[in-house]
Design a protein around this motif. Structure first.
Motif, PDB file in Angstrom:
ATOM      1  N   GLN A 505       0.838  -1.202   0.000  1.00  0.00           N
ATOM      2  CA  GLN A 505       0.000   0.000   0.000  1.00  0.00           C
ATOM      3  C   GLN A 505       0.873   1.252   0.000  1.00  0.00           C
ATOM      4  N   ASP A 506       1.891   1.234   0.862  1.00  0.00           N
ATOM      5  CA  ASP A 506       2.799   2.396   0.895  1.00  0.00           C
ATOM      6  C   ASP A 506       3.527   2.548  -0.431  1.00  0.00           C
ATOM      7  N   PHE A 507       3.926   1.397  -1.004  1.00  0.00           N
ATOM      8  CA  PHE A 507       4.647   1.462  -2.284  1.00  0.00           C
ATOM      9  C   PHE A 507       3.754   2.035  -3.375  1.00  0.00           C
ATOM     10  N   ALA A 508       2.438   1.630  -3.365  1.00  0.00           N
ATOM     11  CA  ALA A 508       1.509   2.169  -4.360  1.00  0.00           C
ATOM     12  C   ALA A 508       1.378   3.673  -4.202  1.00  0.00           C
ATOM     13  N   ALA A 509       1.323   4.108  -2.939  1.00  0.00           N
ATOM     14  CA  ALA A 509       1.225   5.548  -2.701  1.00  0.00           C
ATOM     15  C   ALA A 509       2.470   6.277  -3.201  1.00  0.00           C
ATOM     16  N   VAL A 510       3.631   5.666  -2.945  1.00  0.00           N
ATOM     17  CA  VAL A 510       4.878   6.283  -3.409  1.00  0.00           C
ATOM     18  C   VAL A 510       4.924   6.326  -4.929  1.00  0.00           C
ATOM     19  N   ILE A 511       4.532   5.219  -5.572  1.00  0.00           N
ATOM     20  CA  ILE A 511       4.547   5.182  -7.038  1.00  0.00           C
ATOM     21  C   ILE A 511       3.616   6.247  -7.605  1.00  0.00           C
ATOM     22  N   ARG A 512       2.442   6.382  -7.002  1.00  0.00           N
ATOM     23  CA  ARG A 512       1.481   7.380  -7.480  1.00  0.00           C
ATOM     24  C   ARG A 512       2.083   8.780  -7.380  1.00  0.00           C
ATOM     25  N   MET A 513       2.732   9.066  -6.227  1.00  0.00           N
ATOM     26  CA  MET A 513       3.327  10.387  -6.065  1.00  0.00           C
ATOM     27  C   MET A 513       4.498  10.595  -7.029  1.00  0.00           C
ATOM     28  N   VAL A 514       5.284   9.522  -7.246  1.00  0.00           N
ATOM     29  CA  VAL A 514       6.424   9.649  -8.162  1.00  0.00           C
ATOM     30  C   VAL A 514       5.949   9.901  -9.577  1.00  0.00           C
ATOM     31  N   LEU A 515       4.924   9.156  -9.993  1.00  0.00           N
ATOM     32  CA  LEU A 515       4.402   9.332 -11.356  1.00  0.00           C
ATOM     33  C   LEU A 515       3.774  10.716 -11.527  1.00  0.00           C
ATOM     34  N   GLU A 516       3.082  11.211 -10.495  1.00  0.00           N
ATOM     35  CA  GLU A 516       2.469  12.538 -10.591  1.00  0.00           C
ATOM     36  C   GLU A 516       3.529  13.630 -10.691  1.00  0.00           C
ATOM     37  N   ASN A 517       4.651  13.404 -10.025  1.00  0.00           N
ATOM     38  CA  ASN A 517       5.661  14.461  -9.968  1.00  0.00           C
ATOM     39  C   ASN A 517       6.781  14.290 -10.992  1.00  0.00           C
ATOM     40  N   SER A 518       6.817  13.151 -11.717  1.00  0.00           N
ATOM     41  CA  SER A 518       7.957  12.858 -12.597  1.00  0.00           C
ATOM     42  C   SER A 518       8.098  13.847 -13.731  1.00  0.00           C
ATOM     43  N   THR A 519       6.959  14.420 -14.171  1.00  0.00           N
ATOM     44  CA  THR A 519       7.028  15.375 -15.297  1.00  0.00           C
ATOM     45  C   THR A 519       7.170  16.817 -14.811  1.00  0.00           C
ATOM     46  N   LYS A 520       7.176  17.033 -13.487  1.00  0.00           N
ATOM     47  CA  LYS A 520       7.268  18.380 -12.931  1.00  0.00           C
ATOM     48  C   LYS A 520       8.697  18.664 -12.508  1.00  0.00           C
ATOM     49  N   ALA A 521       9.159  19.815 -12.840  1.00  0.00           N
ATOM     50  CA  ALA A 521      10.504  20.201 -12.429  1.00  0.00           C
ATOM     51  C   ALA A 521      10.543  20.558 -10.951  1.00  0.00           C
ATOM     52  N   GLU A 522       9.384  21.073 -10.419  1.00  0.00           N
ATOM     53  CA  GLU A 522       9.320  21.485  -9.029  1.00  0.00           C
ATOM     54  C   GLU A 522       8.028  20.977  -8.401  1.00  0.00           C
ATOM     55  N   ILE A 523       8.069  20.724  -7.105  1.00  0.00           N
ATOM     56  CA  ILE A 523       6.883  20.379  -6.341  1.00  0.00           C
ATOM     57  C   ILE A 523       6.936  21.132  -5.014  1.00  0.00           C
ATOM     58  N   SER A 524       5.790  21.170  -4.324  1.00  0.00           N
ATOM     59  CA  SER A 524       5.755  21.854  -3.030  1.00  0.00           C
ATOM     60  C   SER A 524       6.527  21.046  -1.993  1.00  0.00           C
ATOM     61  N   LEU A 525       7.024  21.762  -1.005  1.00  0.00           N
ATOM     62  CA  LEU A 525       7.776  21.108   0.066  1.00  0.00           C
ATOM     63  C   LEU A 525       6.882  20.131   0.827  1.00  0.00           C
ATOM     64  N   GLU A 526       5.594  20.434   0.918  1.00  0.00           N
ATOM     65  CA  GLU A 526       4.663  19.553   1.620  1.00  0.00           C
ATOM     66  C   GLU A 526       4.593  18.193   0.933  1.00  0.00           C
ATOM     67  N   LYS A 527       4.480  18.193  -0.402  1.00  0.00           N
ATOM     68  CA  LYS A 527       4.436  16.923  -1.132  1.00  0.00           C
ATOM     69  C   LYS A 527       5.777  16.173  -1.026  1.00  0.00           C
ATOM     70  N   GLU A 528       6.883  16.903  -1.040  1.00  0.00           N
ATOM     71  CA  GLU A 528       8.192  16.254  -0.913  1.00  0.00           C
ATOM     72  C   GLU A 528       8.311  15.563   0.453  1.00  0.00           C
ATOM     73  N   ILE A 529       7.820  16.247   1.525  1.00  0.00           N
ATOM     74  CA  ILE A 529       7.872  15.649   2.862  1.00  0.00           C
ATOM     75  C   ILE A 529       6.967  14.428   2.934  1.00  0.00           C
ATOM     76  N   GLN A 530       5.781  14.525   2.295  1.00  0.00           N
ATOM     77  CA  GLN A 530       4.867  13.379   2.278  1.00  0.00           C
ATOM     78  C   GLN A 530       5.514  12.181   1.578  1.00  0.00           C
ATOM     79  N   LEU A 531       6.188  12.454   0.457  1.00  0.00           N
ATOM     80  CA  LEU A 531       6.875  11.380  -0.277  1.00  0.00           C
ATOM     81  C   LEU A 531       7.996  10.769   0.577  1.00  0.00           C
ATOM     82  N   LEU A 532       8.785  11.611   1.240  1.00  0.00           N
ATOM     83  CA  LEU A 532       9.888  11.111   2.061  1.00  0.00           C
ATOM     84  C   LEU A 532       9.373  10.294   3.239  1.00  0.00           C
ATOM     85  N   ASN A 533       8.291  10.738   3.844  1.00  0.00           N
ATOM     86  CA  ASN A 533       7.729  10.039   4.992  1.00  0.00           C
ATOM     87  C   ASN A 533       7.268   8.636   4.591  1.00  0.00           C
ATOM     88  N   THR A 534       6.578   8.532   3.453  1.00  0.00           N
ATOM     89  CA  THR A 534       6.110   7.221   2.974  1.00  0.00           C
ATOM     90  C   THR A 534       7.292   6.332   2.596  1.00  0.00           C
TER      91      THR A 534
END
Length: 676
Positions: A505-534
Motif C-alpha cells: 500500500q505504501d509502495f503504491a502511494a509512493v509510485i502514485r506520487m512519483v508518477l504525478e511528480n515525474s514530469t514536474k521540475a518542481e513540487i511543493s515542500l509539503e508533497k516532498e515531505i509526504q513522499l519522504l515520509n512514505t
C-alpha cells in the motif's frame, strides 16, 4: 712383512641349497703395516652382491645382482668377511658415489636364502659413509645394504666404493677417473652458470618484448638447469665426500620430459610450423604428446608407487620415440623452403645436439671412440654448444626486432609530420573562411543579429536545462522503484503477508506520487515531505526497523508555498540507508531538518552511519560492491539548476561527523536551495 700381503681374497661357495646354509662371500684380508694408519687399495672391486628385500631382521635373497635383475624397489646386499691377522685394531672407512647406505651390520645366521642380520658396535654408517672396526686376530662377518636412488644407477657402476682415511681426504683414482672428475666438474659448472645467465637474460627479454618464443626458451632453460644439476651429483660425489644425493628417477625423467615439451613449443614457434608442413609439424606434435604422457605417467606412478615404475625398461622405452621423432622433424626441417638466418641457426643447434647425443651414446659401448674425450661428457658438451647457437639466433632476432621497430618508428614519424602539415594547411583555410564569414556578418545589421542570437541562446539553454533535469529525474525514478520492489520482495519471501500488504500500500502511494511528480521540475515542500515520509516507512519495514527517523520543520517554513526540485532529497536518504547503515551493529537514526533564510531553503540530513571512508572501503571489497550515485546525481542537478541562475545559487555541502577520537560517527549533508 710386505705392505699388503694379500690384497683381495674372494671365496665363492656356489648357490644355496636346502641342506647347506651357505652364501657367496668375499674375503677381504687386512694386515697391520706397522704404521698409525692402515692404507689399502682405494677401490673395492668385484664385490659379489645380491638383489632382494628386507623382511624384519632378515634379508631375503632373490638372486645374484646382475644387469637383468635391477629394480628400483629392491635392495642390494653385499656380504664381506673382514679378516684381521694382526695384533692391533684396524679401522676401515668406505664411501659410495652411486648409492646410499640403507643398513650395515653383522651376519648372525644364514639359512637357505634368508640371511639374519643384527646391529654391531663395530660398524657405523651414515648414508654414503660406512666404517668397520676389526679387533686383533678376528674375522668380522659384515654386510652392507645399498638402495638405488635413481634409474641412472646401472649395474656396471655397482662396485664404485672408495676407501678414505677421514672425511677431509680425497680418494685415489685411476687416470681416466681423475680426468673425468676434473673435466666433468669444469664442464658442468660452466654449463650451470651459462644456463642461469641465459635464463635471466631471456626472461627479461620476454618481459620487455612480449614475444612468446622467449618465454618457451626461458622454460626450456629452466628445466635444463635442473636436469644438469641433477646429473652433476654423480660427478660431485667423487670430489666431495660429504655430498648427499637429493634426486630420484621421477625428478630425472620428468625434467627431461619437460625439456622436450618446452623444446617442441620453442621449435614450432621458431619455424612457424603449420599443417602445411606435414612431416615436421606432425612429428613434432607426436613428440610433444608422447612427452606429456610420459611425464604424467612417471609422476603418477612415482606418487602412487606403481609396480612398473621400478623397472628401468620402461624408462628406456621413452628414448626410442624421442630419438626417432626428433630425427624425423630435424631432417624434415632441412627441406623447408625460405628459411631465415634465425631458423637456420636453430636447425644447426639442434643438429649439433643430436650428433653429440649419438656420440655420448656410442661412448658407453665398445667402439673406437669409447676412450675419446674421457675428460668431457659428450651429451653436456652438445647441450652447451646447442645453447650457444640458440642464444646467438635469439640475439639476432632481438636485433632484427629492434631494427624493425626503429624502421616503423621512422615511418610513423614521417606520417605524423605529413599529418601535421595537412592539419596546419587545413587550419589556415578554415581560419580564412571564418574571417570571411565574420566580415560578411559585420557588414549586416549587427545589432539585430546579436539580439536574435542572444535570444536564441537563452531559449536554447533554458530548454537544455529543463531536458537535462527531466533526464536526471527519469534516471532516479527507476533506481528508486527498483529498491522499493526489493523491499516488498523481501517481505514476501520472509512469509509476512501483513507486512507485505502494508508495504505494498505504501509502495503504491509512493509510485502514485512519483508518477504525478515525474514530469514536474518542481513540487511543493509539503508533497516532498509526504513522499519522504512514505518512503522511509517502506525502508523501515524492509530493514526490520533497524533505524529511526525524524522530520523537523521550522515554524517559519511555509510548506504549501515553498517549492523545491522534484525528488531532490530522496537519493541522499536512500544513500544513508543503503550505505551508511550497512553492517552496523547499533540502531541507525536519520534526522531531516528544514529551515529558511532570507532567500534560501536550508535542508539538513544527518545520519549516525559508518561514514563515507568506511563506506568506500566496503565498496571496494567483495562483500559489498554497490556504488552510490546519489551525491553525483544531485550535484549534477544543482549544476544544471545554477546555469539558469545569476545569483542566489544552490549548494551542497557534505560533512563527515567525528567523535573526540577522530572516529567516524555519521554524515551530515546540507543543501541550500533558492526559494521558488
Amino acid at each position: 712383512m710386505k705392505l699388503l700381503r694379500r690384497f683381495f681374497i674372494f671365496c665363492i661357495f656356489g648357490f644355496i641349497n636346502d641342506s647347506e646354509a651357505a652364501v657367496l662371500e668375499n674375503i677381504y684380508n687386512v694386515e697391520n703395516t706397522g704404521s698409525k694408519t692402515t692404507i689399502i687399495d682405494s677401490i673395492l672391486t668385484n664385490a659379489f652382491s645380491y638383489i632382494g628385500k628386507i623382511e624384519e631382521d632378515f634379508f631375503i635373497i632373490e638372486k645374484p645382482f646382475d644387469d637383468k635383475s635391477y629394480r628400483l624397489n629392491k635392495q642390494i646386499f653385499t656380504p664381506i668377511n673382514f679378516c684381521n691377522n694382526s695384533d692391533s685394531i684396524i679401522c676401515l672407512k668406505f664411501y659410495s658415489t652411486r648409492y646410499r647406505f640403507l643398513d650395515a651390520g653383522e651376519i648372525s645366521l644364514i639359512a637357505g636364502n634368508r640371511i639374519q642380520t643384527q646391529n654391531s658396535n663395530f660398524i657405523s654408517f651414515n648414508k654414503q659413509f660406512i666404517a668397520f672396526k676389526i679387533l686383533p686376530n678376528t674375522v668380522l662377518k659384515t654386510y652392507f645394504i645399498q638402495k638405488p636412488i635413481a634409474f641412472k644407477d646401472y649395474y656396471s657402476n655397482k662396485n664404485f666404493f672408495y676407501r678414505y682415511e677421514n672425511i677431509f681426504s680425497m680418494p685415489i683414482f685411476d687416470a681416466n677417473t681423475s680426468k673425468e672428475t676434473v673435466g666433468f666438474c669444469i664442464l658442468i659448472l660452466l654449463l650451470l652458470g651459462m644456463v642461469a645467465i641465459l635464463f635471466i637474460f631471456y626472461g627479461l627479454a620476454f618481459l620487455n618484448l612480449n614475444d612468446k618464443i622467449y618465454l618457451s626458451y626461458t622454460v626450456y632453460l629452466f628445466f635444463t638447469f635442473f636436469q644438469v644439476l641433477y646429473m652433476s651429483q654423480y660427478t660431485f660425489a667423487k670430489c666431495f665426500l660429504l655430498f648427499n644425493y637429493w634426486g630420484n628417477s621421477c625428478f630425472d625423467e620428468c625434467t627431461k620430459g619437460f625439456m622436450v615439451i618446452a623444446y617442441c613449443v620453442f621449435y614450432r614457434q621458431a619455424f612457424n610450423l603449420t599443417h602445411k608442413d606435414r612431416i615436421a609439424f606432425f612429428s613434432l606434435f607426436v613428440l610433444l604428446i608422447v612427452s606429456i604422457i610420459y611425464v604424467a605417467i612417471m609422476s603418477i606412478s612415482y606418487l602412487f608407487g606403481l609396480e612398473f615404475y621400478f623397472e628401468p625398461t620402461y624408462f628406456i622405452l621413452y628414448r626410442l620415440p624421442l630419438f626417432v621423432f626428433s630425427l624425423i622433424f630435424i631432417l624434415s626441417s632441412i627441406f623447408l623452403k625460405n628459411k631465415s638466418t634465425f631458423q637456420n641457426l636453430i636447425l644447426f643447434g639442434s643438429l649439433i645436439y643430436t650428433l653429440f647425443t649419438i656420440f655420448s651414446t656410442l661412448q658407453d659401448f665398445d667402439w673406437p671412440i669409447k676412450d675419446m674425450l674421457v675428460s668431457l661428457h659428450g651429451l653436456y658438451l652438445g647441450v652447451a654448444f646447442e645453447l650457444i647457437v640458440f642464444s646467438v639466433a635469439l640475439a639476432m632476432r632481438i636485433r632484427d626486432t629492434y631494427r624493425q621497430s626503429e624502421l616503423l618508428k621512422d615511418v610513423y614519424i614521417k606520417e605524423l609530420r605529413k599529418n601535421e602539415e595537412f592539419i596546419k594547411n587545413e587550419n589556415i583555410i578554415l581560419d580564412n573562411r571564418v574571417k570571411e564569414r565574420i566580415s560578411e556578418i559585420e557588414q549586416k545589421n549587427i545589432v539585430i543579429e546579436e539580439q536574435k542570437k542572444q535570444a536564441l541562446i537563452q531559449l536554447f539553454e533554458k530548454e537544455k536545462v529543463e531536458i537535462q533535469m527531466q533526464a536526471l529525474t527519469a534516471q532516479m525514478n527507476p533506481h528508486f522503484i527498483f529498491n522499493c520492489m526489493n523491499s516488498i520482495q523481501n517481505a514476501i519471501i520472509t512469509n509476512n503477508p501483513q507486512k507485505a500488504s502494508t508495504m505494498l500500500q505504501d509502495f503504491a502511494a509512493v509510485i502514485r506520487m512519483v508518477l504525478e511528480n515525474s514530469t514536474k521540475a518542481e513540487i511543493s515542500l509539503e508533497k516532498e515531505i509526504q513522499l519522504l515520509n512514505t518512503y522511509l516507512k517502506l525502508e523501515q519495514a524492509r530493514t526490520n526497523f533497524c533505524f529511526d527517523y525524524q522530520i523537523n520543520i521550522d515554524q517559519t517554513v511555509s510548506t504549501d508555498f515553498v517549492n523545491i526540485p522534484t525528488m531532490m532529497l530522496q537519493p541522499i536518504i536512500e544513500n544513508s540507508i543503503w550505505h551508511g547503515f550497512k553492517l552496523i551493529e547499533y540502531k541507525g537514526k536519520i534526522e531531516i531538518n528544514f529551515g529558511v533564510t532570507e532567500s534560501k531553503l536550508i535542508c539538513t540530513i544527518t545520519d549516525n552511519g559508518i561514514g563515507r571512508m568506511q563506506s568506500k572501503k566496503l565498496q571496494k571489497s567483495t562483500l559489498y560492491n554497490k556504488e552510490s550515485m546519489a551525491i553525483k546525481i544531485i550535484q549534477n542537478r544543482i549544476d544544471l539548476m545554477n546555469r539558469s541562475l545569476d545569483e542566489n545559487k544552490a549548494t551542497i555541502n557534505i560533512i563527515d561527523l567525528l567523535d573526540e577520537f577522530e572516529n567516524p560517527i555519521g554524515t551530515k549533508v546540507i543543501i541550500e536551495l533558492p526559494i521558488f
